[in-house]
Write a protein that holds these residues in place. Sequence first.
Motif, short mmCIF file in Angstrom:
data_model
loop_
_atom_site.label_atom_id
_atom_site.label_comp_id
_atom_site.label_asym_id
_atom_site.label_seq_id
_atom_site.Cartn_x
_atom_site.Cartn_y
_atom_site.Cartn_z
N HIS A 137 10.06 -2.87 0.55
CA HIS A 137 9.08 -2.10 1.30
C HIS A 137 9.68 -0.78 1.81
O HIS A 137 9.15 0.29 1.58
N HIS A 195 9.30 3.37 0.53
CA HIS A 195 8.98 4.54 1.35
C HIS A 195 9.93 5.70 1.02
O HIS A 195 9.52 6.84 0.92
N TYR A 223 -1.87 -5.03 5.69
CA TYR A 223 -1.07 -3.94 6.24
C TYR A 223 -1.12 -2.71 5.33
O TYR A 223 -1.01 -1.57 5.78
N GLU A 275 1.69 3.24 3.28
CA GLU A 275 1.89 1.79 3.46
C GLU A 275 1.33 1.02 2.28
O GLU A 275 1.89 0.01 1.86
ZN LIG Z 1 5.95 0.70 5.86
#
Ligand SMILES: [Zn+2]
Length: 260
Positions: free
Chosen positions: A156, A160, A212, A219
Amino acid sequence: MFGFKKWRRKRQMQQDLPEEWAVILQKSVPYFRNLPSELQTKLQGLTKIFLHEKRFEGCAGLELNDEIRVSIAAQACILLLGIDDLSSFYEGLRSVLVYPESYVAKVKNHRNGYFVEEGFQQRHGEAWSRGHVVLAWDEVKKDGANMHDGRNLVFHEFAHLIDYDYGATAEVESRENTGFWSWSSWGSIINQEYNKLLDAIRRNQHTLIDEYGATNLAEFFAVVTENFFERPRALRRKHPELYKQLKQFYQQDPAAYIKS
Ligand SMILES: [Zn+2]
């Protein structure tokens, strides 16, 4: 990029991983065991480069050790398994900050461009565009051990970083604002899939992609990356177009060897 850096990385790819690191990789990163052998070799090389170049810092009293470094480095490098050109390797990353467990962060949220909301939030990890990734070791360990639930903190946060480096979602966002979101198959599919997720959540439908991901496009990209690597077959079945785009982006086809 100096040629020297690329040359040095190439040399590191060719040398064996020190035995004690190879043992940790086998034991602590189950994902490694599921890779075809040529990708295992490649991951060892990439992990070595990562450990050689990137700095780790233990925070809140955490004593760093090889298990922590190797587990994080190897998982971060799984995202890079498709690259052949070693001139780009998380270039913007300066250090990985590791906390023993979830930490509390002071947050500022901009809402509607008007007011700023401040507060405290329990965090597992974050990636800053300034070159730091912050991770909670207990989460890294838990997520690394279960490689089929579509949740992986390292994937995750490093997604990013890749997103910052390549502007994977920034462009989609700016194009959307000008109404030209269908400028490419990447942009249109990311947008369509994002909107599908928002829709499904509004209707209270169960989704493979964690809610999320509905926070924003950045995201969304990080969350679908977790699914792409941990539940590739499920993602391909339910979101074939999205899977195709990610396969092209990461230059990898995890559905070929990860059986979930
Ligand atoms: Zn994140």
